[in-house]
Design a protein around this motif. Structure first.
Motif, PDB file in Angstrom:
ATOM      1  N   ARG A  26       4.899   1.221  -2.110  1.00 14.67           N
ATOM      2  CA  ARG A  26       4.323  -0.113  -2.329  1.00 14.67           C
ATOM      3  C   ARG A  26       3.105  -0.036  -3.233  1.00 14.67           C
ATOM      4  NH1 ARG A  26       0.252  -3.306   0.360  1.00 14.67           N
ATOM      5  NH2 ARG A  26       0.644  -5.515  -0.021  1.00 14.67           N
ATOM      6  N   HIS A  27       2.202   0.900  -2.921  1.00 18.31           N
ATOM      7  CA  HIS A  27       0.985   1.036  -3.717  1.00 18.31           C
ATOM      8  C   HIS A  27       1.305   1.443  -5.159  1.00 18.31           C
ATOM      9  CE1 HIS A  27      -1.530   1.774   0.186  1.00 18.31           C
ATOM     10  NE2 HIS A  27      -1.099   0.538   0.063  1.00 18.31           N
TER      11      HIS A  27
ATOM     12  N   HIS B 239      -0.674  -7.640   8.028  1.00 18.92           N
ATOM     13  CA  HIS B 239      -1.437  -7.485   6.786  1.00 18.92           C
ATOM     14  C   HIS B 239      -2.817  -8.118   6.941  1.00 18.92           C
ATOM     15  CE1 HIS B 239       1.184  -5.749   3.593  1.00 18.92           C
ATOM     16  NE2 HIS B 239       2.157  -6.131   4.407  1.00 18.92           N
TER      17      HIS B 239
ATOM     18  N   ARG C 151       4.031   0.781  -6.841  1.00 22.11           N
ATOM     19  CA  ARG C 151       4.625  -0.355  -7.541  1.00 22.11           C
ATOM     20  C   ARG C 151       3.569  -1.393  -7.920  1.00 22.11           C
ATOM     21  NH1 ARG C 151      10.268  -1.527  -7.369  1.00 22.11           N
ATOM     22  NH2 ARG C 151      11.453   0.319  -6.764  1.00 22.11           N
ATOM     23  N   ILE C 152       2.600  -1.594  -7.048  1.00 24.36           N
ATOM     24  CA  ILE C 152       1.510  -2.503  -7.392  1.00 24.36           C
ATOM     25  C   ILE C 152       0.747  -1.962  -8.594  1.00 24.36           C
ATOM     26  CG2 ILE C 152      -0.704  -3.426  -6.596  1.00 24.36           C
ATOM     27  CD1 ILE C 152       0.509  -3.504  -3.765  1.00 24.36           C
TER      28      ILE C 152
ATOM     29  N   TRP D 145       7.029   4.727   2.367  1.00 23.54           N
ATOM     30  CA  TRP D 145       7.167   3.316   1.970  1.00 23.54           C
ATOM     31  C   TRP D 145       5.804   2.725   1.589  1.00 23.54           C
ATOM     32  CZ3 TRP D 145      10.406   2.145   6.949  1.00 23.54           C
ATOM     33  CH2 TRP D 145      11.664   2.709   6.795  1.00 23.54           C
TER      34      TRP D 145
ATOM     35  N   PRO E 184       8.271  -5.667  -5.968  1.00 28.52           N
ATOM     36  CA  PRO E 184       8.416  -4.959  -4.675  1.00 28.52           C
ATOM     37  C   PRO E 184       9.822  -4.399  -4.510  1.00 28.52           C
ATOM     38  CG  PRO E 184       7.383  -7.103  -4.358  1.00 28.52           C
ATOM     39  CD  PRO E 184       7.888  -7.083  -5.769  1.00 28.52           C
TER      40      PRO E 184
ATOM     41  N   ILE F 150       3.047  -1.984   4.326  1.00 25.75           N
ATOM     42  CA  ILE F 150       4.251  -1.832   3.507  1.00 25.75           C
ATOM     43  C   ILE F 150       4.797  -3.213   3.139  1.00 25.75           C
ATOM     44  CG2 ILE F 150       4.817   0.354   4.641  1.00 25.75           C
ATOM     45  CD1 ILE F 150       7.018  -1.120   6.174  1.00 25.75           C
ATOM     46  N   THR F 151       5.744  -3.220   2.217  1.00 21.09           N
ATOM     47  CA  THR F 151       6.442  -4.458   1.889  1.00 21.09           C
ATOM     48  C   THR F 151       7.314  -4.850   3.075  1.00 21.09           C
ATOM     49  OG1 THR F 151       6.459  -3.906  -0.447  1.00 21.09           O
ATOM     50  CG2 THR F 151       8.038  -5.562   0.292  1.00 21.09           C
TER      51      THR F 151
END
Length: 276
Positions: free
Chosen positions: A259-260, A163, A262-263, A255, A269, A149-150
């Motif tokens: 995130r995915h 990460h 938004r990418i 979440w 983010p 997640i961010t």
């Protein structure tokens, strides 16, 4: 892996929390254990409890940030047991919350040495020998939902390492599969789990913050899972050859998806709010 009885499991960070729960779960299946931790009194206590339950246990104090120490641990494990079937690179620490630019270099070096280099050292010292044996095996690297997640505010060194462990584990999985190895791999991404990582980390941190207690004591943290639940998920993943072990609450899954999305959509983010 379908048969685990009498096989050998190596677990770092095994004196408490998820590591100890994994040791208990593997011991219940009749596996022989090689456990490591940096805190000697806790390690001794964990080994005594496991032996009292009937488990065969090799226990050694190991600083996973030290490549030579991990290599020496591997030497001892293979000398005593002859082989390793399950490797859990689980040792990890958290750190005080600060803006990314305020973390001293000592913080970065300390947490990356344990959370990331500890996993790298485990892979380098154990996996080649596991492959050379030709036996069926499995590697589990402990990351976190923080690796999917961010990052939340203030814990950037922790998020960076987690990460990185996810990416490292994906690379390991690819390399094992493309080489036709009999060894599989998984990455463990727990959500909120009732461990002592906060207090245990603060004990040895280069800049202690005076934190105490466990994740369960943090304000605004609901639905904390027991380490035994996470260990059960790990056990099932090894049996099923499942890579992503998302032992987590629904909020984290949401979440992660956000995130995915938004990418994929090219959006910035989402910035999480600081915990109260």
């Amino acid at each position: 892996m379908n048969e685990l009885k009498d096989r050998v499991a190596v677990i770092t960070g095994a004196a408490s929390g998820i590591g100890y729960a994994m040791a208990e779960r593997f011991a219940a299946e009749g596996m022989k254990l090689a456990i490591a931790d940096i805190h000697q009194p806790s390690l001794d206590e964990a080994a005594a409890k496991l032996r009292a339950s009937g488990a065969t246990v090799l226990a050694e104090r190991v600083d996973v940030a030290d490549a030579a120490a991990v290599e020496a641990f591997a030497d001892r494990v293979f000398a005593e047991y002859g082989t390793v079937h399950v490797l859990c690179n689980n040792a990890g620490v958290a750190i005080q919350q600060l803006p990314v630019w305020d973390h001293p270099l000592e913080n970065w070096r300390w947490i990356m040495g344990i959370n990331l280099w500890g996993v790298i050292h485990g892979i380098r010292s154990f996996v080649p020998r596991m492959l050379a044996s030709g036996a069926e095996g499995h590697v589990v690297n402990t990351a976190s939902m923080a690796g999917l997640i961010t990052g939340s505010m203030g814990d950037s060194p922790y998020g960076v390492t987690k990460h990185a462990v996810v990416a490292l584990s994906e690379s390991l999985y690819r390399d094992l599969k493309t080489s036709g190895a009999a060894v599989g791999a998984s990455v463990l991404c727990p959500g909120w789990t009732g461990t002592g990582i906060i207090a245990n980390s603060d004990r040895d941190a280069p800049h202690p913050s005076g934190a105490a207690g466990s994740v369960a004591d943090l304000p605004g943290v609901p639905d904390v899972y027991a380490p035994s639940y996470v260990a059960g998920q790990v056990f099932d993943a090894i049996r099923d050859d499942r890579f992503y072990i998302l032992a987590t609450q629904d909020d984290f899954l949401g979440w992660m998806k956000m995130r995915h999305d938004r990418i994929e959509d090219g959006r910035n983010p989402a910035v999480p709010r600081r915990r109260p």
